[in-house]
Motif scaffolding. Structure first.
Motif, short mmCIF file in Angstrom:
data_model
loop_
_atom_site.label_atom_id
_atom_site.label_comp_id
_atom_site.label_asym_id
_atom_site.label_seq_id
_atom_site.Cartn_x
_atom_site.Cartn_y
_atom_site.Cartn_z
N ILE A 195 -8.88 48.18 21.19
CA ILE A 195 -7.47 48.45 21.46
C ILE A 195 -6.82 49.14 20.27
O ILE A 195 -6.06 50.10 20.43
N ALA A 196 -7.15 48.68 19.07
CA ALA A 196 -6.59 49.32 17.87
C ALA A 196 -7.07 50.76 17.75
O ALA A 196 -6.30 51.65 17.39
N ARG A 197 -8.32 51.00 18.05
CA ARG A 197 -8.84 52.37 17.98
C ARG A 197 -8.18 53.28 19.01
O ARG A 197 -7.94 54.46 18.75
N LEU A 198 -7.90 52.75 20.19
CA LEU A 198 -7.21 53.54 21.20
C LEU A 198 -5.77 53.84 20.78
O LEU A 198 -5.28 54.95 21.01
N VAL A 199 -5.13 52.88 20.16
CA VAL A 199 -3.76 53.11 19.66
C VAL A 199 -3.79 54.20 18.59
O VAL A 199 -2.94 55.09 18.57
N VAL A 200 -4.79 54.13 17.71
CA VAL A 200 -4.92 55.16 16.67
C VAL A 200 -5.16 56.52 17.30
O VAL A 200 -4.58 57.53 16.90
N ARG A 201 -6.02 56.55 18.28
CA ARG A 201 -6.39 57.83 18.89
C ARG A 201 -5.20 58.50 19.58
O ARG A 201 -5.03 59.72 19.50
N GLY A 243 -17.58 51.24 18.20
CA GLY A 243 -16.14 51.49 18.12
C GLY A 243 -15.74 52.91 17.79
O GLY A 243 -14.79 53.44 18.37
N PRO A 244 -16.42 53.56 16.84
CA PRO A 244 -16.01 54.94 16.53
C PRO A 244 -16.11 55.90 17.70
O PRO A 244 -15.37 56.89 17.75
N PHE A 245 -16.98 55.64 18.66
CA PHE A 245 -17.07 56.52 19.83
C PHE A 245 -15.78 56.46 20.66
O PHE A 245 -15.41 57.43 21.31
N VAL A 246 -15.09 55.31 20.61
CA VAL A 246 -13.80 55.18 21.30
C VAL A 246 -12.77 56.09 20.64
O VAL A 246 -11.92 56.67 21.30
N GLY A 279 -13.48 58.84 19.20
CA GLY A 279 -13.89 60.22 19.36
C GLY A 279 -14.67 60.77 18.18
O GLY A 279 -14.77 61.98 18.02
N VAL A 280 -15.23 59.91 17.33
CA VAL A 280 -16.05 60.34 16.19
C VAL A 280 -17.37 59.59 16.22
O VAL A 280 -17.53 58.61 16.93
N ALA A 281 -18.31 60.07 15.42
CA ALA A 281 -19.60 59.38 15.29
C ALA A 281 -19.47 58.25 14.26
O ALA A 281 -18.64 58.33 13.35
N PRO A 282 -20.31 57.22 14.37
CA PRO A 282 -20.18 56.07 13.46
C PRO A 282 -20.36 56.41 11.98
O PRO A 282 -19.67 55.86 11.13
N PHE A 283 -21.27 57.29 11.65
CA PHE A 283 -21.57 57.60 10.26
C PHE A 283 -21.00 58.95 9.83
O PHE A 283 -21.44 59.52 8.83
N SER A 284 -20.01 59.46 10.56
CA SER A 284 -19.48 60.78 10.24
C SER A 284 -18.72 60.80 8.91
O SER A 284 -18.67 61.83 8.25
N ASN A 285 -18.14 59.68 8.51
CA ASN A 285 -17.41 59.62 7.25
C ASN A 285 -18.24 58.99 6.12
O ASN A 285 -17.69 58.67 5.08
N GLY A 286 -19.50 58.82 6.37
CA GLY A 286 -20.37 58.28 5.33
C GLY A 286 -20.74 56.82 5.57
O GLY A 286 -20.06 56.09 6.28
#
Length: 154
Positions: free
Chosen positions: A21-27, A87-90, A92-99
């Motif tokens: 839910i938090a990730r969707l709010v951020v998105r 969670g990162p797929f929610v 819209g990014v990959a899990p390890f995209s930021n390191g």
């Protein structure tokens, strides 16, 4: 088996749902504003810790402490792995995209704040004397405090 692991699985799913839910709010609400994203993320972590307070209180009231620690610990780790890897797929990014460092930080923040919330819930439970051990001591005192059984005549 189902009676033991179903509550732990539901707890893990609930914690993961808070993160989703938090990730969707951020998105949708804070697309490119980094300050809003960080603020929402912090509130989500605080919400996860706040959810653990009544969960630990409820679970600790019914089970011995070792089982509470094991079951809730497993539920938190599973929820954290789901939040960090899926969670990162929610968002819209990959899990390890930021390191990898960010993934480890998210993991430790999630587990740490969940543990703090669980400790607060268990401390409240023990303070009120409603935990499993206090209740067993109370039953023991009530049983021993009554008149003893009559002995066998000799």
């Amino acid at each position: 088996m189902k009676q033991r692991w179903l509550p732990a699985g539901l707890i893990a799913m609930g914690l993961f749902l808070v993160n989703v839910i938090a990730r969707l709010v951020v998105r949708f609400a804070a697309e490119s504003d980094d300050d809003k994203q960080v603020t929402i993320g912090l509130w989500a972590l605080i919400a996860v810790g706040a959810v653990m307070i009544p969960v630990a209180f409820w679970y600790g009231r019914r089970h011995p402490m070792l089982r509470v620690i094991g079951d809730l610990g497993l539920a938190v780790v599973v929820a954290c792995l789901l939040a960090v890897l899926i969670g990162p797929f929610v968002s819209g990014v990959a899990p390890f995209s930021n390191g990898v460092g960010l993934v480890f930080r998210q993991f430790f923040y999630f587990v740490g704040l969940s543990a703090i919330g669980a400790v607060f819930g268990l401390l409240a439970l023990m303070t009120m004397g409603l935990d499993h051990r206090s209740q067993s001591w109370k039953r023991y005192i009530q049983r021993v405090g009554t008149n003893p059984r009559k002995g066998v005549r000799r």
